[in-house]
Design a protein around this motif. Structure first.
Motif, PDB file in Angstrom:
ATOM      1  N   ILE A   7      40.311  34.394  36.242  1.00 28.60           N
ATOM      2  CA  ILE A   7      41.212  35.327  36.574  1.00 28.60           C
ATOM      3  C   ILE A   7      41.539  36.286  35.631  1.00 28.60           C
ATOM      4  CG2 ILE A   7      43.972  35.008  37.159  1.00 28.60           C
ATOM      5  CD1 ILE A   7      43.098  32.398  38.249  1.00 28.60           C
ATOM      6  N   TYR A   8      41.802  36.054  34.339  1.00 26.02           N
ATOM      7  CA  TYR A   8      41.922  36.804  33.351  1.00 26.02           C
ATOM      8  C   TYR A   8      41.067  38.014  33.374  1.00 26.02           C
ATOM      9  CZ  TYR A   8      41.940  38.874  28.549  1.00 26.02           C
ATOM     10  OH  TYR A   8      41.953  39.655  27.366  1.00 26.02           O
ATOM     11  N   GLU A   9      39.854  37.804  33.250  1.00 28.20           N
ATOM     12  CA  GLU A   9      38.967  39.021  33.412  1.00 28.20           C
ATOM     13  C   GLU A   9      39.162  40.074  34.733  1.00 28.20           C
ATOM     14  OE1 GLU A   9      34.885  37.526  33.331  1.00 28.20           O
ATOM     15  OE2 GLU A   9      35.070  37.136  31.152  1.00 28.20           O
ATOM     16  N   ALA A  10      39.726  39.142  35.893  1.00 28.63           N
ATOM     17  CA  ALA A  10      39.796  39.967  37.067  1.00 28.63           C
ATOM     18  C   ALA A  10      41.108  41.056  36.792  1.00 28.63           C
ATOM     19  CB  ALA A  10      39.990  39.238  38.231  1.00 28.63           C
ATOM     20  N   LEU A  11      42.099  40.484  36.345  1.00 25.93           N
ATOM     21  CA  LEU A  11      43.105  41.137  36.012  1.00 25.93           C
ATOM     22  C   LEU A  11      42.805  42.166  34.778  1.00 25.93           C
ATOM     23  CD1 LEU A  11      45.893  38.356  35.800  1.00 25.93           C
ATOM     24  CD2 LEU A  11      45.559  39.958  37.440  1.00 25.93           C
ATOM     25  N   VAL A  12      42.307  41.985  33.836  1.00 21.53           N
ATOM     26  CA  VAL A  12      41.853  42.895  32.797  1.00 21.53           C
ATOM     27  C   VAL A  12      41.239  44.217  33.528  1.00 21.53           C
ATOM     28  CG1 VAL A  12      40.383  43.545  30.601  1.00 21.53           C
ATOM     29  CG2 VAL A  12      41.796  41.530  30.914  1.00 21.53           C
ATOM     30  N   GLU A  13      40.230  43.892  34.469  1.00 22.05           N
ATOM     31  CA  GLU A  13      39.402  44.911  35.161  1.00 22.05           C
ATOM     32  C   GLU A  13      40.343  45.435  36.139  1.00 22.05           C
ATOM     33  OE1 GLU A  13      35.984  42.782  36.353  1.00 22.05           O
ATOM     34  OE2 GLU A  13      35.374  42.344  34.493  1.00 22.05           O
ATOM     35  N   GLY A  14      41.668  45.266  36.467  1.00 23.78           N
ATOM     36  CA  GLY A  14      42.445  45.907  37.255  1.00 23.78           C
ATOM     37  C   GLY A  14      41.897  45.328  38.645  1.00 23.78           C
ATOM     38  N   ARG A  15      41.139  44.272  39.015  1.00 28.81           N
ATOM     39  CA  ARG A  15      40.846  43.820  40.330  1.00 28.81           C
ATOM     40  C   ARG A  15      41.922  42.901  40.739  1.00 28.81           C
ATOM     41  NH1 ARG A  15      36.155  40.395  40.282  1.00 28.81           N
ATOM     42  NH2 ARG A  15      36.481  40.149  38.154  1.00 28.81           N
ATOM     43  N   ARG A  16      42.202  43.035  41.947  1.00 25.70           N
ATOM     44  CA  ARG A  16      43.315  42.235  42.643  1.00 25.70           C
ATOM     45  C   ARG A  16      42.681  40.884  43.110  1.00 25.70           C
ATOM     46  NH1 ARG A  16      48.164  43.718  45.561  1.00 25.70           N
ATOM     47  NH2 ARG A  16      49.339  44.702  43.887  1.00 25.70           N
ATOM     48  N   SER A  18      42.209  38.041  45.936  1.00 18.45           N
ATOM     49  CA  SER A  18      42.746  37.560  47.158  1.00 18.45           C
ATOM     50  C   SER A  18      43.125  36.205  47.220  1.00 18.45           C
ATOM     51  CB  SER A  18      41.818  38.120  48.264  1.00 18.45           C
ATOM     52  OG  SER A  18      40.676  37.109  48.119  1.00 18.45           O
ATOM     53  N   GLU A  19      43.776  35.703  48.268  1.00 20.21           N
ATOM     54  CA  GLU A  19      43.875  34.449  48.301  1.00 20.21           C
ATOM     55  C   GLU A  19      42.600  33.590  48.482  1.00 20.21           C
ATOM     56  OE1 GLU A  19      46.348  31.501  51.401  1.00 20.21           O
ATOM     57  OE2 GLU A  19      46.898  33.504  51.260  1.00 20.21           O
ATOM     58  N   LEU A  20      41.584  34.432  49.153  1.00 20.76           N
ATOM     59  CA  LEU A  20      40.326  33.673  49.398  1.00 20.76           C
ATOM     60  C   LEU A  20      39.536  33.541  47.943  1.00 20.76           C
ATOM     61  CD1 LEU A  20      38.001  32.586  51.046  1.00 20.76           C
ATOM     62  CD2 LEU A  20      37.350  34.962  51.386  1.00 20.76           C
ATOM     63  N   ASP A  21      39.742  34.729  46.966  1.00 16.53           N
ATOM     64  CA  ASP A  21      39.233  34.373  45.712  1.00 16.53           C
ATOM     65  C   ASP A  21      39.871  33.430  44.987  1.00 16.53           C
ATOM     66  OD1 ASP A  21      37.754  36.726  45.992  1.00 16.53           O
ATOM     67  OD2 ASP A  21      39.086  37.932  45.200  1.00 16.53           O
ATOM     68  N   ALA A  22      41.162  33.128  45.205  1.00 17.42           N
ATOM     69  CA  ALA A  22      41.802  32.082  44.292  1.00 17.42           C
ATOM     70  C   ALA A  22      41.336  30.762  44.875  1.00 17.42           C
ATOM     71  CB  ALA A  22      43.300  32.601  44.447  1.00 17.42           C
ATOM     72  N   VAL A  23      41.162  30.567  46.175  1.00 17.41           N
ATOM     73  CA  VAL A  23      40.858  29.416  46.662  1.00 17.41           C
ATOM     74  C   VAL A  23      39.400  29.224  46.346  1.00 17.41           C
ATOM     75  CG1 VAL A  23      39.957  28.124  48.925  1.00 17.41           C
ATOM     76  CG2 VAL A  23      42.057  29.525  48.912  1.00 17.41           C
ATOM     77  N   GLU A  24      38.513  30.025  46.370  1.00 21.80           N
ATOM     78  CA  GLU A  24      37.003  30.025  45.645  1.00 21.80           C
ATOM     79  C   GLU A  24      37.111  29.323  44.334  1.00 21.80           C
ATOM     80  OE1 GLU A  24      34.797  33.468  46.525  1.00 21.80           O
ATOM     81  OE2 GLU A  24      34.877  33.105  48.488  1.00 21.80           O
ATOM     82  N   LEU A  25      37.880  30.105  43.504  1.00 20.72           N
ATOM     83  CA  LEU A  25      38.040  29.674  42.086  1.00 20.72           C
ATOM     84  C   LEU A  25      38.346  28.221  41.890  1.00 20.72           C
ATOM     85  CD1 LEU A  25      39.717  32.648  40.242  1.00 20.72           C
ATOM     86  CD2 LEU A  25      37.450  31.833  39.786  1.00 20.72           C
TER      87      LEU A  25
END
Length: 118
Positions: A7-16, A18-25
């Motif tokens: 999640i940290y890396e996604a935020l640093v890279e400026g990527r949003r 999605s709910e699906l990404d969160a569920v996969e994590l």
């Protein structure tokens, strides 16, 4: 890679995310997420006021963190009980001073011994 790191890396890279990404994590890191959720809902440990008072008597005048409360109201109430000696560990009244410091999630309670010789 941990869920938190992903999640940290996604935020640093400026990527949003999605709910699906969160569920996969969560699916990928189920054990870690479950461990953190359980830790967040654990009942707080009770303060050992007798042990705290004994330590404070050995270092008069020094403020010490005794415990942290989930609410400022609880901290305020216990501080009053310390000052008035209602908590037996801190009797007689006036032997200890107490104060609290609000935090983002409650309040820390500090106490110091001010009465008589240790």
């Amino acid at each position: 890679m941990s869920a938190r790191r992903a999640i940290y890396e996604a935020l640093v890279e400026g990527r949003r995310l999605s709910e699906l990404d969160a569920v996969e994590l969560v699916d990928q890191h189920h054990d870690e997420v479950l461990r953190e959720a359980r830790a967040a809902t654990k009942k707080p440990t009770l303060a050992d006021h007798a042990a705290a008072a004994d330590k404070l008597r050995k270092s008069p005048g020094r403020w010490r963190l005794v415990t942290t409360y989930k609410s400022t109201a609880s901290a305020r109430n216990v501080c009053r009980q310390v000052r008035t000696g209602e908590l037996a560990s801190y009797s007689p009244a006036g032997t200890f001073e107490a104060k609290f410091s609000p935090t983002g999630s409650g309040a820390r309670m500090y106490v110091r011994f001010v009465g008589g010789a240790a």
